[in-house]
Design a protein around this motif. Structure first.
Motif, PDB file in Angstrom:
ATOM      1  N   LYS A 214       0.845  -1.194   0.000  1.00  0.00           N
ATOM      2  CA  LYS A 214       0.000   0.000   0.000  1.00  0.00           C
ATOM      3  C   LYS A 214       0.879   1.241   0.000  1.00  0.00           C
ATOM      4  N   ASN A 215       0.751   2.017  -1.051  1.00  0.00           N
ATOM      5  CA  ASN A 215       1.450   3.296  -1.196  1.00  0.00           C
ATOM      6  C   ASN A 215       2.950   3.162  -0.927  1.00  0.00           C
ATOM      7  N   CYS A 216       3.564   2.158  -1.535  1.00  0.00           N
ATOM      8  CA  CYS A 216       4.982   1.883  -1.308  1.00  0.00           C
ATOM      9  C   CYS A 216       5.853   2.664  -2.297  1.00  0.00           C
ATOM     10  N   HIS A 217       6.973   3.152  -1.827  1.00  0.00           N
ATOM     11  CA  HIS A 217       7.954   3.853  -2.664  1.00  0.00           C
ATOM     12  C   HIS A 217       9.085   2.879  -2.990  1.00  0.00           C
ATOM     13  N   ILE A 218       9.311   2.629  -4.274  1.00  0.00           N
ATOM     14  CA  ILE A 218      10.424   1.771  -4.672  1.00  0.00           C
ATOM     15  C   ILE A 218      11.314   2.525  -5.659  1.00  0.00           C
ATOM     16  N   THR A 219      12.577   2.146  -5.671  1.00  0.00           N
ATOM     17  CA  THR A 219      13.554   2.837  -6.519  1.00  0.00           C
ATOM     18  C   THR A 219      14.161   1.877  -7.528  1.00  0.00           C
ATOM     19  N   PHE A 220      14.759   2.442  -8.561  1.00  0.00           N
ATOM     20  CA  PHE A 220      15.412   1.660  -9.610  1.00  0.00           C
ATOM     21  C   PHE A 220      16.457   0.732  -8.978  1.00  0.00           C
ATOM     22  N   GLY A 221      16.400  -0.545  -9.337  1.00  0.00           N
ATOM     23  CA  GLY A 221      17.312  -1.524  -8.763  1.00  0.00           C
ATOM     24  C   GLY A 221      16.713  -2.328  -7.629  1.00  0.00           C
ATOM     25  N   SER A 222      15.518  -1.952  -7.172  1.00  0.00           N
ATOM     26  CA  SER A 222      14.874  -2.671  -6.072  1.00  0.00           C
ATOM     27  C   SER A 222      14.352  -4.027  -6.537  1.00  0.00           C
ATOM     28  N   THR A 223      14.482  -5.053  -5.671  1.00  0.00           N
ATOM     29  CA  THR A 223      13.920  -6.377  -5.952  1.00  0.00           C
ATOM     30  C   THR A 223      12.759  -6.693  -5.011  1.00  0.00           C
ATOM     31  N   LEU A 224      12.208  -5.674  -4.377  1.00  0.00           N
ATOM     32  CA  LEU A 224      11.124  -5.870  -3.419  1.00  0.00           C
ATOM     33  C   LEU A 224       9.941  -6.612  -4.029  1.00  0.00           C
ATOM     34  N   CYS A 225       9.624  -6.309  -5.279  1.00  0.00           N
ATOM     35  CA  CYS A 225       8.387  -6.815  -5.883  1.00  0.00           C
ATOM     36  C   CYS A 225       8.627  -7.962  -6.854  1.00  0.00           C
ATOM     37  N   ILE A 226       9.673  -8.736  -6.627  1.00  0.00           N
ATOM     38  CA  ILE A 226       9.941  -9.915  -7.445  1.00  0.00           C
ATOM     39  C   ILE A 226       9.149 -11.111  -6.914  1.00  0.00           C
ATOM     40  N   SER A 227       8.507 -11.843  -7.835  1.00  0.00           N
ATOM     41  CA  SER A 227       7.885 -13.143  -7.538  1.00  0.00           C
ATOM     42  C   SER A 227       6.729 -13.053  -6.549  1.00  0.00           C
ATOM     43  N   ASN A 228       5.689 -12.359  -6.964  1.00  0.00           N
ATOM     44  CA  ASN A 228       4.449 -12.302  -6.207  1.00  0.00           C
ATOM     45  C   ASN A 228       3.420 -13.217  -6.882  1.00  0.00           C
ATOM     46  N   GLU A 229       2.239 -13.378  -6.285  1.00  0.00           N
ATOM     47  CA  GLU A 229       1.185 -14.203  -6.864  1.00  0.00           C
ATOM     48  C   GLU A 229      -0.175 -13.615  -6.538  1.00  0.00           C
ATOM     49  N   LEU A 230      -1.146 -13.792  -7.439  1.00  0.00           N
ATOM     50  CA  LEU A 230      -2.520 -13.432  -7.145  1.00  0.00           C
ATOM     51  C   LEU A 230      -3.149 -14.503  -6.260  1.00  0.00           C
ATOM     52  N   ILE A 231      -3.979 -14.083  -5.312  1.00  0.00           N
ATOM     53  CA  ILE A 231      -4.689 -15.044  -4.467  1.00  0.00           C
ATOM     54  C   ILE A 231      -6.167 -15.137  -4.850  1.00  0.00           C
ATOM     55  N   TYR A 232      -6.631 -14.240  -5.715  1.00  0.00           N
ATOM     56  CA  TYR A 232      -8.000 -14.273  -6.214  1.00  0.00           C
ATOM     57  C   TYR A 232      -7.971 -14.377  -7.738  1.00  0.00           C
ATOM     58  N   SER A 233      -9.134 -14.417  -8.355  1.00  0.00           N
ATOM     59  CA  SER A 233      -9.202 -14.547  -9.810  1.00  0.00           C
ATOM     60  C   SER A 233      -8.686 -13.301 -10.515  1.00  0.00           C
ATOM     61  N   ARG A 234      -8.698 -12.204  -9.804  1.00  0.00           N
ATOM     62  CA  ARG A 234      -8.128 -10.974 -10.365  1.00  0.00           C
ATOM     63  C   ARG A 234      -7.612 -10.101  -9.235  1.00  0.00           C
ATOM     64  N   GLY A 235      -6.759  -9.165  -9.604  1.00  0.00           N
ATOM     65  CA  GLY A 235      -6.233  -8.211  -8.641  1.00  0.00           C
ATOM     66  C   GLY A 235      -5.967  -6.898  -9.351  1.00  0.00           C
ATOM     67  N   THR A 236      -5.472  -5.933  -8.609  1.00  0.00           N
ATOM     68  CA  THR A 236      -5.117  -4.649  -9.208  1.00  0.00           C
ATOM     69  C   THR A 236      -3.748  -4.209  -8.705  1.00  0.00           C
ATOM     70  N   PHE A 237      -3.078  -3.437  -9.535  1.00  0.00           N
ATOM     71  CA  PHE A 237      -1.889  -2.722  -9.092  1.00  0.00           C
ATOM     72  C   PHE A 237      -2.018  -1.291  -9.557  1.00  0.00           C
ATOM     73  N   SER A 238      -1.542  -0.390  -8.738  1.00  0.00           N
ATOM     74  CA  SER A 238      -1.630   1.030  -9.071  1.00  0.00           C
ATOM     75  C   SER A 238      -0.404   1.752  -8.548  1.00  0.00           C
ATOM     76  N   PHE A 239      -0.089   2.866  -9.182  1.00  0.00           N
ATOM     77  CA  PHE A 239       0.991   3.733  -8.713  1.00  0.00           C
ATOM     78  C   PHE A 239       0.769   5.132  -9.252  1.00  0.00           C
ATOM     79  N   ALA A 240       1.368   6.105  -8.584  1.00  0.00           N
ATOM     80  CA  ALA A 240       1.090   7.508  -8.882  1.00  0.00           C
ATOM     81  C   ALA A 240       2.116   8.141  -9.805  1.00  0.00           C
ATOM     82  N   GLU A 241       3.382   7.699  -9.717  1.00  0.00           N
ATOM     83  CA  GLU A 241       4.444   8.273 -10.545  1.00  0.00           C
ATOM     84  C   GLU A 241       5.441   7.194 -10.920  1.00  0.00           C
TER      85      GLU A 241
END
Length: 214
Positions: free
Chosen positions: A177-204
């Motif tokens: 939720k409202n996470c700030h990530i920078t170039f080179g970050s591996t924070l968001c590698i290898s995630n999975e959906l737990i429902y039939s659909r999901g959403t991702f959003s970002f502001a910039e």
């Protein structure tokens, strides 16, 4: 024109069965040796681009006989064959461009192909790079819905810009939720959906999404 499929000259063993990506109101485009791949799959390319320096004389004659729209370039040029084909495809203003034969082989070509996704951002056209294991796409700020795909269960988000602001993942095994990530970050590698659909959003920023099999 709703869809254009481009087949480049990457290793055949990494290219999925192309017929499953056929659709109404679409064009097939071959890039250099990828034109031979199309013909071998029983698909006549509507257009073909390249210097064709990676094929045999027999294959070249086969292309010249079969391909109605043949664009031949000198080997010494400022753009790769794939970029020339992609620029042409974007000029046709399709809803979607899918590109195959872009992984495996030379790492410099693959990294360059990843950056070509930005041309879709500039043209507001969805571009997907597809092989047997991955689908790669680039996104700009906003809210995006994603459907579950059991064949490609792993989903990674990689910053393409220096910073990505307010990244939020909903419906995922590892939500954010409202996470700030920078170039080179591996924070968001290898995630999975737990429902039939999901959403991702970002502001910039700009984000690359990779959907993968194991």
């Amino acid at each position: 024109m709703s869809q254009i499929n481009i087949v480049a000259g990457g290793p055949i063993d990494l290219i999925p069965e192309l017929s499953q990506y056929a659709a109404d109101q679409m064009l097939w485009v071959g890039v250099d040796k990828g034109t031979v791949t199309l013909l071998d799959a029983g698909i006549i390319p509507d257009e073909a681009f390249g210097d064709f320096d990676s094929i045999t004389d027999r294959e070249r004659r086969k292309i010249e006989k079969a391909a109605p729209g043949l664009h031949v370039y000198q080997a010494e040029k400022d753009q790769t064959d794939l970029e020339l084909a992609l620029v042409w495809a974007l000029e046709q203003k399709p809803d979607m461009i899918q590109v195959f034969g872009i992984t495996g082989g030379r790492a410099d070509h693959f990294l360059g192909n990843i950056q070509l996704l930005h041309k879709g951002i500039e043209s507001n056209t969805a571009i997907q790079l597809i092989d047997k294991q991955n689908i790669i796409q680039m996104f700009t700020p906003g809210t995006h819905t994603i459907e579950k795909d059991f064949g490609k269960r792993y989903i990674s988000f990689i910053p393409f810009s220096e910073e990505v602001e307010e990244l939020t993942l909903t419906g995922f095994k590892y939500p954010l939720k409202n996470c700030h990530i920078t170039f080179g970050s591996t924070l968001c590698i290898s995630n999975e959906l737990i429902y039939s659909r999901g959403t991702f959003s970002f502001a910039e920023g700009i984000v690359i999404m990779v959907r993968s099999t194991d």
